[in-house]
Design a protein around this motif. Structure first.
Motif, PDB file in Angstrom:
ATOM      1  N   ALA A  44       0.830  -1.205   0.000  1.00  0.00           N
ATOM      2  CA  ALA A  44       0.000   0.000   0.000  1.00  0.00           C
ATOM      3  C   ALA A  44       0.862   1.251   0.000  1.00  0.00           C
ATOM      4  O   ALA A  44       0.566   2.219  -0.703  1.00  0.00           O
ATOM      5  N   GLN A  45       1.941   1.222   0.757  1.00  0.00           N
ATOM      6  CA  GLN A  45       2.828   2.385   0.822  1.00  0.00           C
ATOM      7  C   GLN A  45       3.659   2.514  -0.455  1.00  0.00           C
ATOM      8  O   GLN A  45       3.790   3.602  -1.012  1.00  0.00           O
ATOM      9  N   ALA A  46       4.236   1.424  -0.926  1.00  0.00           N
ATOM     10  CA  ALA A  46       5.124   1.471  -2.100  1.00  0.00           C
ATOM     11  C   ALA A  46       4.383   1.856  -3.377  1.00  0.00           C
ATOM     12  O   ALA A  46       4.948   2.521  -4.245  1.00  0.00           O
ATOM     13  N   LEU A  47       3.128   1.434  -3.511  1.00  0.00           N
ATOM     14  CA  LEU A  47       2.362   1.664  -4.735  1.00  0.00           C
ATOM     15  C   LEU A  47       1.303   2.743  -4.585  1.00  0.00           C
ATOM     16  O   LEU A  47       0.497   2.951  -5.493  1.00  0.00           O
ATOM     17  N   ALA A  48       1.289   3.451  -3.460  1.00  0.00           N
ATOM     18  CA  ALA A  48       0.263   4.459  -3.177  1.00  0.00           C
ATOM     19  C   ALA A  48       0.170   5.492  -4.295  1.00  0.00           C
ATOM     20  O   ALA A  48       1.168   5.818  -4.943  1.00  0.00           O
ATOM     21  N   HIS A  49      -1.024   6.003  -4.469  1.00  0.00           N
ATOM     22  CA  HIS A  49      -1.251   6.990  -5.534  1.00  0.00           C
ATOM     23  C   HIS A  49      -0.465   8.273  -5.313  1.00  0.00           C
ATOM     24  O   HIS A  49      -0.152   8.969  -6.274  1.00  0.00           O
ATOM     25  N   GLY A  50      -0.106   8.584  -4.090  1.00  0.00           N
ATOM     26  CA  GLY A  50       0.713   9.759  -3.815  1.00  0.00           C
ATOM     27  C   GLY A  50       2.180   9.559  -4.154  1.00  0.00           C
ATOM     28  O   GLY A  50       2.937  10.515  -4.222  1.00  0.00           O
ATOM     29  N   GLN A  51       2.568   8.305  -4.371  1.00  0.00           N
ATOM     30  CA  GLN A  51       3.954   7.990  -4.739  1.00  0.00           C
ATOM     31  C   GLN A  51       4.127   8.139  -6.255  1.00  0.00           C
ATOM     32  O   GLN A  51       3.210   7.864  -7.020  1.00  0.00           O
TER      33      GLN A  51
END
Length: 83
Positions: A44-51
């Motif tokens: 969720a963190q690695a592929l988050a839309h904010g990334q």
């Protein structure tokens, strides 16, 4: 459908793997990203839309609307810088 997913650079490090084959019902690359993000907090963190995450379908850059077919290869990677 059966597809191959490849992860590069910081995404690979966060997920602890460079690639996997999986069965998915996702119709698009964006839906696959959502499916992968739901699998774990790290994903969720690695592929988050904010990334800043780039996506490729069968080695061609794409956006989340790109349709998936059985046997496809999808890659997720951060933007590449050089100099």
């Amino acid at each position: 459908m059966h597809i191959t997913v490849r992860y590069f650079a910081s995404i690979r490090e966060a997920l602890g793997t460079g690639s996997e084959t999986l069965d998915t019902s996702a119709a698009t690359v964006g839906a696959l990203r959502e499916e992968l993000m739901a699998r774990s907090p790290a994903a969720a963190q690695a592929l988050a839309h904010g990334q800043a995450v780039r996506m490729a379908l069968n080695q061609a850059m794409c956006n989340g609307d790109a349709p998936l077919q059985a046997g496809d290869e999808v890659a997720f990677f951060p933007p590449v810088t050089g100099g």
